[in-house]
Enzyme design. Sequence first.
Site, PDB file in Angstrom:
ATOM      1  N   CYS A   1       0.746   5.987  -0.264  1.00 26.56           N
ATOM      2  CA  CYS A   1      -0.520   6.322  -0.944  1.00 26.56           C
ATOM      3  C   CYS A   1      -1.723   5.734  -0.206  1.00 26.56           C
ATOM      4  CB  CYS A   1      -0.461   5.821  -2.376  1.00 26.56           C
ATOM      5  SG  CYS A   1      -1.934   6.181  -3.312  1.00 26.56           S
TER       6      CYS A   1
ATOM      7  N   LYS B   1      -8.326  11.375   0.679  1.00 33.29           N
ATOM      8  CA  LYS B   1      -9.523  11.497  -0.170  1.00 33.29           C
ATOM      9  C   LYS B   1     -10.787  11.083   0.579  1.00 33.29           C
ATOM     10  CE  LYS B   1      -6.948  13.133  -2.169  1.00 33.29           C
ATOM     11  NZ  LYS B   1      -5.476  13.315  -2.211  1.00 33.29           N
TER      12      LYS B   1
ATOM     13  N   GLY C   1       0.824  -1.221   0.000  1.00 30.37           N
ATOM     14  CA  GLY C   1       0.000   0.000   0.000  1.00 30.37           C
ATOM     15  C   GLY C   1       0.846   1.253   0.000  1.00 30.37           C
TER      16      GLY C   1
ATOM     17  N   GLY D   1       6.584  20.009   1.543  1.00 33.91           N
ATOM     18  CA  GLY D   1       7.211  19.122   0.565  1.00 33.91           C
ATOM     19  C   GLY D   1       7.642  17.810   1.192  1.00 33.91           C
TER      20      GLY D   1
ATOM     21  N   HIS E   1     -24.490  15.341 -23.178  1.00 37.48           N
ATOM     22  CA  HIS E   1     -25.128  16.529 -22.598  1.00 37.48           C
ATOM     23  C   HIS E   1     -26.171  16.101 -21.572  1.00 37.48           C
ATOM     24  CE1 HIS E   1     -26.718  20.583 -22.400  1.00 37.48           C
ATOM     25  NE2 HIS E   1     -27.936  20.085 -22.511  1.00 37.48           N
TER      26      HIS E   1
ATOM     27  N   ALA F   1       1.233   9.170  -7.322  1.00 38.03           N
ATOM     28  CA  ALA F   1       1.068   7.720  -7.369  1.00 38.03           C
ATOM     29  C   ALA F   1       1.001   7.209  -8.806  1.00 38.03           C
ATOM     30  CB  ALA F   1      -0.198   7.333  -6.604  1.00 38.03           C
TER      31      ALA F   1
HETATM   32  P1  FAD Z   1       5.483   5.055  -1.357  1.00 39.02           P
HETATM   33  O1  FAD Z   1       4.025   5.022  -1.563  1.00 39.02           O
HETATM   34  O2  FAD Z   1       6.080   6.116  -0.522  1.00 39.02           O
HETATM   35  O3  FAD Z   1       5.868   3.634  -0.770  1.00 39.02           O
HETATM   36  C1  FAD Z   1       7.173   3.338  -0.405  1.00 39.02           C
HETATM   37  C2  FAD Z   1       7.139   2.168   0.559  1.00 39.02           C
HETATM   38  O4  FAD Z   1       8.473   1.673   0.737  1.00 39.02           O
HETATM   39  C3  FAD Z   1       6.647   2.551   1.962  1.00 39.02           C
HETATM   40  O5  FAD Z   1       5.675   1.631   2.386  1.00 39.02           O
HETATM   41  C4  FAD Z   1       7.910   2.468   2.823  1.00 39.02           C
HETATM   42  O6  FAD Z   1       7.633   2.114   4.166  1.00 39.02           O
HETATM   43  C5  FAD Z   1       8.662   1.345   2.097  1.00 39.02           C
HETATM   44  N1  FAD Z   1      10.101   1.347   2.368  1.00 39.02           N
HETATM   45  C6  FAD Z   1      10.963   2.382   2.382  1.00 39.02           C
HETATM   46  N2  FAD Z   1      12.208   1.946   2.630  1.00 39.02           N
HETATM   47  C7  FAD Z   1      12.132   0.601   2.775  1.00 39.02           C
HETATM   48  C8  FAD Z   1      13.077  -0.427   3.044  1.00 39.02           C
HETATM   49  N3  FAD Z   1      14.381  -0.164   3.204  1.00 39.02           N
HETATM   50  N4  FAD Z   1      12.642  -1.700   3.123  1.00 39.02           N
HETATM   51  C9  FAD Z   1      11.322  -1.996   2.959  1.00 39.02           C
HETATM   52  N5  FAD Z   1      10.396  -1.073   2.703  1.00 39.02           N
HETATM   53  C10 FAD Z   1      10.784   0.201   2.608  1.00 39.02           C
HETATM   54  N6  FAD Z   1      -0.520  11.091  -5.104  1.00 39.02           N
HETATM   55  C11 FAD Z   1      -1.491  11.042  -6.035  1.00 39.02           C
HETATM   56  O7  FAD Z   1      -1.216  10.682  -7.180  1.00 39.02           O
HETATM   57  N7  FAD Z   1      -2.788  11.372  -5.734  1.00 39.02           N
HETATM   58  C12 FAD Z   1      -3.136  11.779  -4.499  1.00 39.02           C
HETATM   59  O8  FAD Z   1      -4.307  12.078  -4.263  1.00 39.02           O
HETATM   60  C13 FAD Z   1      -2.138  11.859  -3.504  1.00 39.02           C
HETATM   61  N8  FAD Z   1      -2.450  12.263  -2.262  1.00 39.02           N
HETATM   62  C14 FAD Z   1      -1.472  12.294  -1.310  1.00 39.02           C
HETATM   63  C15 FAD Z   1      -1.814  12.735  -0.038  1.00 39.02           C
HETATM   64  C16 FAD Z   1      -0.842  12.801   0.952  1.00 39.02           C
HETATM   65  C17 FAD Z   1      -1.221  13.275   2.336  1.00 39.02           C
HETATM   66  C18 FAD Z   1       0.491  12.388   0.663  1.00 39.02           C
HETATM   67  C19 FAD Z   1       1.540  12.410   1.732  1.00 39.02           C
HETATM   68  C20 FAD Z   1       0.839  11.955  -0.603  1.00 39.02           C
HETATM   69  C21 FAD Z   1      -0.135  11.918  -1.602  1.00 39.02           C
HETATM   70  N9  FAD Z   1       0.157  11.518  -2.898  1.00 39.02           N
HETATM   71  C22 FAD Z   1      -0.813  11.485  -3.849  1.00 39.02           C
HETATM   72  C23 FAD Z   1       1.522  11.114  -3.277  1.00 39.02           C
HETATM   73  C24 FAD Z   1       1.631   9.582  -3.321  1.00 39.02           C
HETATM   74  O9  FAD Z   1       1.285   9.065  -2.055  1.00 39.02           O
HETATM   75  C25 FAD Z   1       3.042   9.170  -3.686  1.00 39.02           C
HETATM   76  O10 FAD Z   1       3.433   9.804  -4.880  1.00 39.02           O
HETATM   77  C26 FAD Z   1       3.122   7.664  -3.875  1.00 39.02           C
HETATM   78  O11 FAD Z   1       2.730   6.995  -2.713  1.00 39.02           O
HETATM   79  C27 FAD Z   1       4.538   7.255  -4.260  1.00 39.02           C
HETATM   80  O12 FAD Z   1       4.571   5.879  -4.420  1.00 39.02           O
HETATM   81  P2  FAD Z   1       5.939   5.066  -4.259  1.00 39.02           P
HETATM   82  O13 FAD Z   1       5.632   3.672  -4.663  1.00 39.02           O
HETATM   83  O14 FAD Z   1       7.035   5.773  -4.926  1.00 39.02           O
HETATM   84  O15 FAD Z   1       6.291   5.112  -2.711  1.00 39.02           O
HETATM   85  P1  NAD Z   2       4.148  20.842  -2.173  1.00 40.80           P
HETATM   86  O1  NAD Z   2       5.473  20.892  -2.832  1.00 40.80           O
HETATM   87  O2  NAD Z   2       2.951  20.531  -2.963  1.00 40.80           O
HETATM   88  O3  NAD Z   2       3.859  22.222  -1.437  1.00 40.80           O
HETATM   89  C1  NAD Z   2       4.722  22.737  -0.471  1.00 40.80           C
HETATM   90  C2  NAD Z   2       4.473  24.225  -0.403  1.00 40.80           C
HETATM   91  O4  NAD Z   2       5.120  24.737   0.742  1.00 40.80           O
HETATM   92  C3  NAD Z   2       5.039  24.967  -1.610  1.00 40.80           C
HETATM   93  O5  NAD Z   2       4.017  25.744  -2.175  1.00 40.80           O
HETATM   94  C4  NAD Z   2       6.174  25.806  -1.010  1.00 40.80           C
HETATM   95  O6  NAD Z   2       6.321  27.028  -1.680  1.00 40.80           O
HETATM   96  C5  NAD Z   2       5.696  25.980   0.420  1.00 40.80           C
HETATM   97  N1  NAD Z   2       6.736  26.215   1.426  1.00 40.80           N
HETATM   98  C6  NAD Z   2       7.925  25.587   1.547  1.00 40.80           C
HETATM   99  N2  NAD Z   2       8.584  26.052   2.639  1.00 40.80           N
HETATM  100  C7  NAD Z   2       7.775  26.972   3.223  1.00 40.80           C
HETATM  101  C8  NAD Z   2       7.891  27.796   4.379  1.00 40.80           C
HETATM  102  N3  NAD Z   2       8.954  27.761   5.177  1.00 40.80           N
HETATM  103  N4  NAD Z   2       6.874  28.644   4.669  1.00 40.80           N
HETATM  104  C9  NAD Z   2       5.785  28.698   3.866  1.00 40.80           C
HETATM  105  N5  NAD Z   2       5.632  27.942   2.754  1.00 40.80           N
HETATM  106  C10 NAD Z   2       6.608  27.078   2.450  1.00 40.80           C
HETATM  107  O7  NAD Z   2       4.347  19.805  -0.960  1.00 40.80           O
HETATM  108  P2  NAD Z   2       3.286  19.104  -0.022  1.00 40.80           P
HETATM  109  O8  NAD Z   2       2.023  19.847   0.002  1.00 40.80           O
HETATM  110  O9  NAD Z   2       4.016  18.838   1.238  1.00 40.80           O
HETATM  111  O10 NAD Z   2       3.052  17.743  -0.765  1.00 40.80           O
HETATM  112  C11 NAD Z   2       4.175  16.899  -1.090  1.00 40.80           C
HETATM  113  C12 NAD Z   2       3.937  16.163  -2.363  1.00 40.80           C
HETATM  114  O11 NAD Z   2       3.008  15.103  -2.149  1.00 40.80           O
HETATM  115  C13 NAD Z   2       3.294  17.014  -3.461  1.00 40.80           C
HETATM  116  O12 NAD Z   2       4.251  17.765  -4.150  1.00 40.80           O
HETATM  117  C14 NAD Z   2       2.673  15.969  -4.318  1.00 40.80           C
HETATM  118  O13 NAD Z   2       3.661  15.462  -5.174  1.00 40.80           O
HETATM  119  C15 NAD Z   2       2.252  14.910  -3.332  1.00 40.80           C
HETATM  120  N6  NAD Z   2       0.813  15.035  -3.032  1.00 40.80           N
HETATM  121  C16 NAD Z   2      -0.079  14.894  -4.061  1.00 40.80           C
HETATM  122  C17 NAD Z   2      -1.431  15.031  -3.823  1.00 40.80           C
HETATM  123  C18 NAD Z   2      -2.391  14.855  -4.976  1.00 40.80           C
HETATM  124  O14 NAD Z   2      -1.970  14.338  -6.005  1.00 40.80           O
HETATM  125  N7  NAD Z   2      -3.630  15.286  -4.846  1.00 40.80           N
HETATM  126  C19 NAD Z   2      -1.904  15.313  -2.552  1.00 40.80           C
HETATM  127  C20 NAD Z   2      -0.979  15.456  -1.530  1.00 40.80           C
HETATM  128  C21 NAD Z   2       0.388  15.311  -1.775  1.00 40.80           C
END
Ligand code: FAD
Ligand code: NAD
Length: 473
Positions: free
Chosen positions: A43, A52, A40, A272, A445, A321
């Site tokens: 994500c 979501k 999982g 970030g 539509h 993701a």
């Molecule tokens: P990850 O999902 O980060 O998975 C990596 C896995 O590797 C983790 O389970 C970790 O524990 C494991 N791992 C790490 N090191 C090791 C190790 N040495 N041995 C074994 N396991 C290990 N993206 C979207 O597209 N749509 C969204 O709506 C969206 N919403 C988000 C909301 C939030 C709050 C956050 C934080 C992120 C969101 N993202 C979204 C971003 C998305 O979650 C990531 O881009 C995505 O999960 C990346 O997938 P990945 O497979 O690279 O790694």
């Molecule tokens: P982000 O990069 O989207 O936004 C971080 C924001 O923080 C930027 O706008 C930056 O200018 C600002 N910032 C940085 N330092 C700051 C400071 N000291 N004071 C004020 N503002 C500051 O990062 P995030 O929101 O942490 O999300 C991380 C990543 O996770 C995203 O870039 C995205 O790739 C992924 N994500 C995707 C979704 C989605 O697809 N719907 C949802 C959540 C997260």
Amino acid sequence: MMNSTQLAVIGGGPGGYTAAFLAADMGIKVTLIDEADNPGGVCLYRGCMPSKALLHVAKVLTEAQEARAWGVDFGEPIVDVARLRTWKNEVVDRLTRGLGQLTSQRDVTYLTGRAELLGPRTARVITKSNEATELIFDHAILATGSRPALPPEFSIGSDRVWDSTRALEVPSVPRSLLVVGGGYIGLELGSVYATLGSAVTVVEMADGLLPGADRDLTAVVVRRLSAICEELLLDTRVTELAEDGEGVRATIEGPSVGVLDRWFERVLVAVGRVPNSEIPGLKCTGVRRDARGFVVVDGQRRTDEPAIFAVGDVVGEPMLAHKASHEARTAVGAIAGQSGVFEPAAIPAVVFTDPEVAWCGMTEAQASAEARPVRVCRYPWAASGRAATLDRPTGVTKLIVDSESEVVLGAGIAGTGAGELIAEAVVAIEMGATVSDLRLCVHPHPTLSETLMESADVFFGQSTHVYRQKRQR
Ligand code: FAD
Ligand code: NAD
């Protein structure tokens, strides 16, 4: 214990499990390793899915309020936070258990533990109970993802300072919440808490929210966020945090506000994410990292170590993701001897605020920075019948079109359901569609998808639901 596998996948997120499942479907013997009991990754456990689920609840609360204007009064909503938390956890649980079942149905060996590399073809997995398994592999895919960035000025060791993982647990609904960062997470989770009743202040250091998106798109969501948030401070930074009584005192600085000293019950830091590339033992391999810590890969997602590939957040932005899972397919294809490379023309970005903001391909800002001759065709949702029936007339759909070839280079949508609608633009861009192609496709539509067709009409100066006086043409 020593085992061998054809493919070792380290990390069970969308990059890792997609790679493992595809490889297994192709007849490759796969071992997938993650610390969680089921795949999982971020994500499913602490990212896309729980956020979501919470955003869905926020939308329902908003609609319940809006319904009064339509003659329906549900009364004052009562939010049972404990039940909300349980429901969100049930969603996560159902999805991750489903992935667990798919893993065993495919005969993928799943090892719960932390992986480290011992060399270019060997890994060790340390389980929770501290048992070690050694694994010899023909190929490996690193899919270790990313984690929240916590700059030193915010790292004050207080449980009143949340990262996204903590905020998704909904430990409480604070009376006041400072959100540092007006990006994806700041706006998505900030709007959840604002809708649940927190007084939310968003501080963003850039001069606009969602710095990667075009301003006319973000303007739509800013209008609504301004209504539900206490304050949106742009061009402003949080420079210091200090625990103070039951909350946190923040120093906020910016040209328009000077230096502010404010108290908040809780703070969400969303500035970030950083890659999990410090995989133990990586130095025993030829895998290289860049200055920001991302693993360096080629077009097929092969690292400098020929048997090792890397995909997802650990190799760079956009950290999404769907980008991770597509890279996974490319990497597995390469391992199976295929020649495909990862070079999408349009990776969609969707911010699931209410309304949603979505874009793909070239943005208007990029086109202008590159001095690319384009025409931008905007269709206001005020002219959409479907938007009117949904009582959501504030939205915009736009296309960025190459002036000469009339090929669609980019698209942006701000409005309810933008995340679903953007997929049509992705297909158009990937297929090299011209603006005529979009215009000539019959759209159902009344739907919001018609706004894409009518944006294409705007290119030709005639859109059925937008009247432009002849002299303005
Ligand atoms: P990850 O999902 O980060 O998975 C990596 C896995 O590797 C983790 O389970 C970790 O524990 C494991 N791992 C790490 N090191 C090791 C190790 N040495 N041995 C074994 N396991 C290990 N993206 C979207 O597209 N749509 C969204 O709506 C969206 N919403 C988000 C909301 C939030 C709050 C956050 C934080 C992120 C969101 N993202 C979204 C971003 C998305 O979650 C990531 O881009 C995505 O999960 C990346 O997938 P990945 O497979 O690279 O790694
Ligand atoms: P982000 O990069 O989207 O936004 C971080 C924001 O923080 C930027 O706008 C930056 O200018 C600002 N910032 C940085 N330092 C700051 C400071 N000291 N004071 C004020 N503002 C500051 O990062 P995030 O929101 O942490 O999300 C991380 C990543 O996770 C995203 O870039 C995205 O790739 C992924 N994500 C995707 C979704 C989605 O697809 N719907 C949802 C959540 C997260």
